[in-house]
Design an enzyme around this catalytic site. Sequence first.
Site, PDB file in Angstrom:
ATOM      1  N   GLU A   1       0.831  -1.210   0.000  1.00 31.79           N
ATOM      2  CA  GLU A   1       0.000   0.000   0.000  1.00 31.79           C
ATOM      3  C   GLU A   1       0.866   1.260   0.000  1.00 31.79           C
ATOM      4  OE1 GLU A   1      -0.104  -2.610   2.021  1.00 31.79           O
ATOM      5  OE2 GLU A   1      -2.000  -2.766   3.102  1.00 31.79           O
TER       6      GLU A   1
ATOM      7  N   TRP B   1      19.088 -43.126  -6.836  1.00 32.49           N
ATOM      8  CA  TRP B   1      18.527 -43.455  -8.148  1.00 32.49           C
ATOM      9  C   TRP B   1      17.006 -43.506  -8.148  1.00 32.49           C
ATOM     10  CZ3 TRP B   1      15.459 -47.525  -7.450  1.00 32.49           C
ATOM     11  CH2 TRP B   1      15.699 -48.264  -6.287  1.00 32.49           C
TER      12      TRP B   1
ATOM     13  N   ARG C   1      18.740 -25.680  -6.369  1.00 35.10           N
ATOM     14  CA  ARG C   1      19.681 -25.464  -7.470  1.00 35.10           C
ATOM     15  C   ARG C   1      18.966 -25.479  -8.832  1.00 35.10           C
ATOM     16  NH1 ARG C   1      21.911 -29.395  -4.311  1.00 35.10           N
ATOM     17  NH2 ARG C   1      21.720 -31.039  -5.868  1.00 35.10           N
TER      18      ARG C   1
END
Length: 385
Positions: free
Chosen positions: A58, A175, A212
């Site tokens: 504001e 994995w 990242r």
Amino acid sequence: MQHGHTEHDLAAMRAALTLAARGPVANPNPRVGAVVVDRSGQTAGAGFHAGAGTPHAEVVALDEAGDAALGGTAYVTLEPCSHTGRTGPCSEALVAAGVTRVVFAQTDPDPRAGGGADRLRAAGVEVVAGLLEGDAESLNRSWTFAVTHGRPMVTWKIATTLDGRSAAADGTSRWITGETAQADVHDLRAACDAILVGTGTALADDPSLTARHPDGSLRAATPLRVVMGRRDLPPSAQVLDGSSPSVQLRTHDPSVALAALWDKDIRHVLLEGGPTLAAAFVRAGLLDEVVAYVAPALLGSGPSSVGDLGITTTPTPYASISRTSPPSGPTSASARPCAPLSAPPPRRPPPPTPPPPPPPSPPTGPTNPPPTLPPAARSSPHEPA
Ligand SMILES: NC(=O)c1ccc[n+]([C@@H]2O[C@H](COP(=O)([O-])OP(=O)(O)OC[C@H]3O[C@@H](n4cnc5c(N)ncnc54)[C@H](OP(=O)(O)O)[C@@H]3O)[C@@H](O)[C@H]2O)c1
């Protein structure tokens, strides 16, 4: 409550919401936008809150509007505050500028800051509340949750195999998800104030816990990296590398940990495991949202995704489940566990569903990927988180 507004009001509030979205997602303060129009309906000033310590939206919009605010209308995505924090009360600034009408979207759930609408009305300003309120709440989902519950919101990110394993028997877990899921995790991290793991994960995986880009470079967002547990970490631990702030909380109590994080201005925690810590948060009723990445793989052994929840019989059926199952390729899913979660905030949208991963590529990470589904359905290995 959306009465007393015009099409012009709607357009101006949408503009204010667009501005609000430019504020930082991860911040102790909400994202707020404001537009001031003059007596003739022309936009005279606009602004957004750029985060703690910077002027409120504001004030930015009023500064730009100058004298044109006199007799004008202010559109604000959050009820103008009535308290003096690092900046003065916005409701007073609006009155002082001579604004005669204020339209706002979300009522401020923060008990310290609320009451701005009453203050404006008491000064003779016409107030319209609740215009596009849901949109404004969505913008500040975790902040709204945090101020409503008086603690940070906790999102649990889990990467699991089809049989609910979070790691192989030898402890390796890198994995489990593919590159698309990894990129999504970094988006998740960047949108949170803190990333939390237990010492078990910190010692086993040595994660960096940074947000990242795909090329490995750090994002501008630097969530606090938090390790919870009593064991010491080696000085070589990646979380201690100084690339972004980190802290160890030597407690086993999730409530104590969240209180400590709250004191550090943390409002949204991304819990990244492991199974012991996740179970502790579920048991404490302090897990609010689950983002699950499910690899189309079977392990048959290895730690479960979540530790003992003390459940000895079939619990209440799933409250809800959503999933994405592309006709071919890896599967990703977003689901809620059957164990009870703590109460969600009103009108909180469902957890984000990760985008479908790319077509599978041959594994390059583990030397001996576990026997799983046919090669075409395997997820690609990924770099360590
Ligand atoms: N697939 C995935 O999404 C995923 C994610 C994370 C981890 N993992 C895998 O999970 C394995 C590690 O499992 P983990 O269960 O040992 O990890 P963890 O939950 O990260 O850490 C457990 C340790 O945290 C400490 N701790 C903190 N609060 C606790 C509480 N309330 N109750 C009990 N202990 C508490 C204890 O260590 P102190 O003795 O130091 O206090 C405990 O041994 C690794 O193999 C890792 O790769 C998989």
